[in-house]
Design an enzyme around this catalytic site. Structure first.
Site, PDB file in Angstrom:
ATOM      1  N   GLU A 179     -28.178   5.206 -17.147  1.00 45.98           N
ATOM      2  CA  GLU A 179     -28.300   6.189 -17.827  1.00 45.98           C
ATOM      3  C   GLU A 179     -28.971   7.047 -16.363  1.00 45.98           C
ATOM      4  OE1 GLU A 179     -31.415   5.970 -20.787  1.00 45.98           O
ATOM      5  OE2 GLU A 179     -30.493   4.772 -21.626  1.00 45.98           O
ATOM      6  N   GLU A 387     -34.612  -2.677 -32.114  1.00 42.55           N
ATOM      7  CA  GLU A 387     -34.812  -2.651 -30.495  1.00 42.55           C
ATOM      8  C   GLU A 387     -34.996  -4.150 -30.156  1.00 42.55           C
ATOM      9  OE1 GLU A 387     -35.278   0.008 -27.922  1.00 42.55           O
ATOM     10  OE2 GLU A 387     -35.296  -2.176 -27.140  1.00 42.55           O
ATOM     11  N   HIS A 455     -27.317   0.418 -27.393  1.00 40.44           N
ATOM     12  CA  HIS A 455     -28.115   1.649 -26.650  1.00 40.44           C
ATOM     13  C   HIS A 455     -27.908   0.635 -25.580  1.00 40.44           C
ATOM     14  CE1 HIS A 455     -28.796   5.453 -27.951  1.00 40.44           C
ATOM     15  NE2 HIS A 455     -27.474   5.087 -28.933  1.00 40.44           N
ATOM     16  N   GLU A 456     -28.306   0.842 -24.528  1.00 40.34           N
ATOM     17  CA  GLU A 456     -28.637   0.373 -23.266  1.00 40.34           C
ATOM     18  C   GLU A 456     -27.545  -1.055 -23.283  1.00 40.34           C
ATOM     19  OE1 GLU A 456     -31.352   0.662 -25.362  1.00 40.34           O
ATOM     20  OE2 GLU A 456     -31.186   2.674 -24.574  1.00 40.34           O
ATOM     21  N   GLU A 480     -31.431  11.773 -24.966  1.00 37.86           N
ATOM     22  CA  GLU A 480     -32.914  11.625 -25.126  1.00 37.86           C
ATOM     23  C   GLU A 480     -33.772  12.135 -24.083  1.00 37.86           C
ATOM     24  OE1 GLU A 480     -32.970   7.531 -25.692  1.00 37.86           O
ATOM     25  OE2 GLU A 480     -32.021   7.275 -23.996  1.00 37.86           O
TER      26      GLU A 480
HETATM   27  C1  NOJ Z   1     -33.917   3.820 -25.976  1.00 32.80           C
HETATM   28  C2  NOJ Z   1     -32.252   4.405 -27.061  1.00 32.80           C
HETATM   29  O1  NOJ Z   1     -31.430   4.948 -26.445  1.00 32.80           O
HETATM   30  C3  NOJ Z   1     -32.801   5.926 -28.037  1.00 32.80           C
HETATM   31  O2  NOJ Z   1     -32.444   5.334 -28.873  1.00 32.80           O
HETATM   32  C4  NOJ Z   1     -33.865   4.350 -29.331  1.00 32.80           C
HETATM   33  O3  NOJ Z   1     -34.745   5.773 -29.862  1.00 32.80           O
HETATM   34  C5  NOJ Z   1     -35.158   4.243 -27.600  1.00 32.80           C
HETATM   35  N1  NOJ Z   1     -34.495   3.280 -26.822  1.00 32.80           N
HETATM   36  C6  NOJ Z   1     -35.911   2.664 -28.945  1.00 32.80           C
HETATM   37  O4  NOJ Z   1     -35.443   2.023 -29.221  1.00 32.80           O
HETATM   38 CA    CA Z   2     -31.218   4.878 -23.956  1.00 34.55          CA
END
Ligand code: NOJ
Ligand code: CA
Length: 674
Positions: A179, A387, A455-456, A480
């Site tokens: 990022e 997550e 994500h990540e 974000e």
């Molecule tokens: C980072 C993610 O990119 C985002 O979309 C998410 O809301 C948060 N982590 C929490 O998981």
């Molecule tokens: Ca992210």
């Protein structure tokens, strides 16, 4: 293969024995099907393999060395050629979803089988594929007696550029989760960088360096050094394990492909499907359950600090709130509702407590089965959120149970997340450790007919061809940052660079569609765009699943929502109508299964006027155009909201005059009426 007629006698001292070998310098040439690109493979005097790449007579890559350093010793020199083999392919395959339906895979291949001249006499094969739009090569370690389990300590791959060129990159050091903002500087001045690397050599030469099919290996990065001859040598630097080793493997083994796209204009880079072609065909037998679509979610509220992920008064993922989102989705044609913070593990410092997450147990105020049923009765499905905070082992231990549960409930998609630099508090996300974990998640998800939005992630390398349930990934500075980054949000040029950089690696879950630009977290942080540019992002940024990211109350009575409701996320054809990397880009995409087109254009901080030629439309067609443009006074700095929405009939011979405000854009829907 011995096409260099000048044979030279070389004396090599191997293990104390003097051997005399005769060999020619060039050990093979392979050209692209159109004859334009030529890769020449050679062995140096010391038996070290290298290659060059030419476009016609023009040198694109100078002598670029190859090979490996293994824990057991060097594996990059003292080679002789045993044999070589040629192959070619011209096939067209279908993408279950994508930027276009059909992809042509057309290349010439040369495999060079090498053997060490002495010592263990181990075998290594170099496989080159040359396409009309670039090349790829990989290392193949054949099954053999003297090389079984091995450890790669360094990959010696080089890409040697005859000149020092401007390149867009993100640095490895200091970048979290890929990022970062992409910056353009001379390649020689860059630190170690991730791929893709997008390079402007001159007006008619653009290059992209990346990799394809990253399987059970470490992520490729490059480090550049001026080579003293005006050029630059980029050497591969793989992401290591915490112990310093790079890759654990056993023969037979194949490395990922090292790729180079060669284009004569920026649009060629976007049109290239070389990376996908270098991945294996689809391994999911029945793909009929895969879908594309749009979703809303209990998400922006957390980033804007209106809600919390954890329990308490502001817990966003409660049953009543989720029903509101499901109702909104059903009324407006969204297929999915993402809900973050629904499961146990978010209370406390969740970013560091990855081991505490449960992926099956919901918080007491969230009725998972009831909500999924409520959603399905309305033609909507929940998108599960996992997550992990980097707790890969904790996630893997629950994967089967969690995915079986989601599947049994009728959930079809999971958004995964890895907000922690390290996996299991030890290993880098992009190391072989991380790559193995991401793959395990994708394969397990395929077994339970689940799509993954990662994500990540690891930087995508085209695995979506083999596992089309890997539908999208973040791996970029997404929306974000417009909620909470202390530098004010993503700058205006960001969206004008992404199609030529990160997006070349694969779909992006950027999450466009913020309509309310006021911010409580940091008043100066907000989307550095106009409202219309938020619409244009649905076309310019490609993802088979696109989010309408704002809180649903911000879509109330907004005419611009009509565009988001109408825009498809699966395409038959994609065209770049104009582009200057980092400044502006216009993309037209034709919807799958209809004759309708959608066009999105974005600009950097500079306002622009454009004349858009519609000659790509059907010659005898008549289309109803809905045109969303920046309105009078629109400016991302002072007033992002003004938008004009007009309707007119157009045909292929027409041109549209469009005005883009500073950091503005336009979005057009073209429905064929005749
Ligand atoms: C980072 C993610 O990119 C985002 O979309 C998410 O809301 C948060 N982590 C929490 O998981
Ligand atoms: Ca992210």
């Amino acid at each position: 293969m011995m096409n260099n007629k000048v044979l030279r006698i070389v004396f090599t001292i191997c293990m104390g024995v003097i051997t005399i070998s005769l060999h020619a310098k060039s050990i093979g040439k392979v050209t692209s099907p159109d004859g334009n690109l030529t890769v020449t493979v050679s062995l140096s005097k010391t038996g070290r393999p290298y290659f060059t790449l030419h476009r016609g007579a023009e040198m694109i890559l100078d002598k670029s060395q190859m090979g490996m350093k293994l824990k057991s010793g060097d594996f990059y020199q003292n080679f002789k050629v045993l044999s070589s083999k040629r192959d070619r392919k011209d096939e067209t395959w279908q993408q279950p979803w994508g930027e276009e339906t059909e992809v042509r895979n057309h290349y010439n291949e040369l495999s060079v089988n090498l053997q060490e001249k002495c010592g263990a006499k181990r075998l290594l094969t170099l496989v080159f594929r040359v396409f009309n739009d670039g090349m790829g090569f990989r290392y193949v370690f054949p099954k053999q007696h003297n090389l079984k389990n091995f450890v790669i300590m360094d990959e010696m791959t080089e890409m040697t550029l005859p000149t020092d060129n401007d390149a867009w990159t993100i640095p490895v050091e200091g970048t979290e989760f890929l990022e970062a903002l992409w910056t353009k500087e001379k390649m020689s001045t860059k630190p170690r960088v991730y791929t893709p690397i997008t390079m402007e050599v001159k007006d008619d030469l653009y290059l992209v360096f990346h990799e394809a099919n990253l399987t059970d290996y470490a992520t490729l990065n490059y480090e550049a050094k001026a080579n003293g001859k005006g050029g630059v040598t980029m050497k591969s630097e793989l992401t290591p394990w915490s112990t310093g080793e790079l890759v654990f493997a056993s023969a037979p083994f194949k490395s990922p492909w090292r790729t180079v796209i060669v284009g004569s204009k920026p649009a060629d880079l976007i049109a290239s499907r070389l990376m996908l072609n270098l991945n294996d065909p689809c391994k999911i037998e029945d793909t009929s359950w895969l879908e594309t679509g749009k979703y809303v979610g209990i998400w922006w509220g957390m980033h804007m600090e209106d809600y919390t992920w954890g329990q308490g008064e502001k817990h966003g993922a409660n049953t009543a709130n989720t029903k509101r989102y499901i109702d909104f989705a059903a009324e407006n044609g969204f297929k999915g509702v993402l809900v973050e913070g629904w499961n146990e593990g978010w209370d406390g410092d969740w970013g560091s407590n990855g081991d505490l997450f449960s992926f099956t147990k919901a918080y007491p105020d969230y009725d998972l089965p009831g909500l999924q049923q409520y959603a399905m009765n309305k033609g909507v499905r929940l998108i599960a959120h996992n997550e992990t905070s980097g707790g890969a082992k904790n996630y893997e231990a629950q994967l089967e149970d969690a995915f079986a549960l989601y599947h049994s409930l009728g959930i079809k998609a999971v958004k995964t997340g890895y907000v922690n630099r390290l996996m299991d508090k030890k290993e880098l996300q992009h190391s072989q450790y991380g790559i193995r974990h991401y793959r395990k998640v994708i394969e397990t998800a395929a077994k339970y007919q689940l799509m993954i939005v990662n994500h990540e992630p690891a930087m995508p390398t085209g695995l979506r061809r083999t596992y089309p349930n890997l539908v999208s990934a973040e791996g970029t500075r997404g929306q974000e940052y417009n909620a909470w980054s202390q530098d004010g949000g993503n700058p205006p040029y960001h969206i004008c660079i992404l199609p030529f950089t990160r997006q070349l690696a694969g779909p992006i879950d950027f999450t466009p569609g913020i309509f309310d630009f006021k911010n409580k977290v940091y008043p100066k942080t907000h989307p550095q765009t106009t409202l219309t540019k938020q619409l244009a992002e649905y076309i310019v940024i490609y993802s088979p699943w696109q989010m309408a990211a704002d809180m649903i109350e911000n879509y109330k009575d907004q005419p611009a929502l009509t565009f988001i409701k109408s825009v498809p996320t699966n395409w038959q054809q994609t065209l770049v109508l104009n582009a200057d990397i980092g400044k502006y880009i216009t993309i037209a995409r034709k919807e799958r299964g209809t004759d309708d087109w959608y066009i999105g254009g974005v600009t950097d901080k500079n306002a622009r006027d454009m004349v858009l030629d519609l000659k790509f439309l059907d010659q005898d067609g008549v289309y109803k155009a809905m045109i969303y443009q920046d309105g009078p006074g629109a400016d991302y700095r002072t007033n992002p909201y003004p938008m004009t929405i007009t309707q007119q009939k157009v045909k292929a011979s027409d041109q549209l005059n469009l005005h883009l405000a500073p950091s503005g854009g336009f979005a057009i829907q073209l429905c064929k009426i005749k």
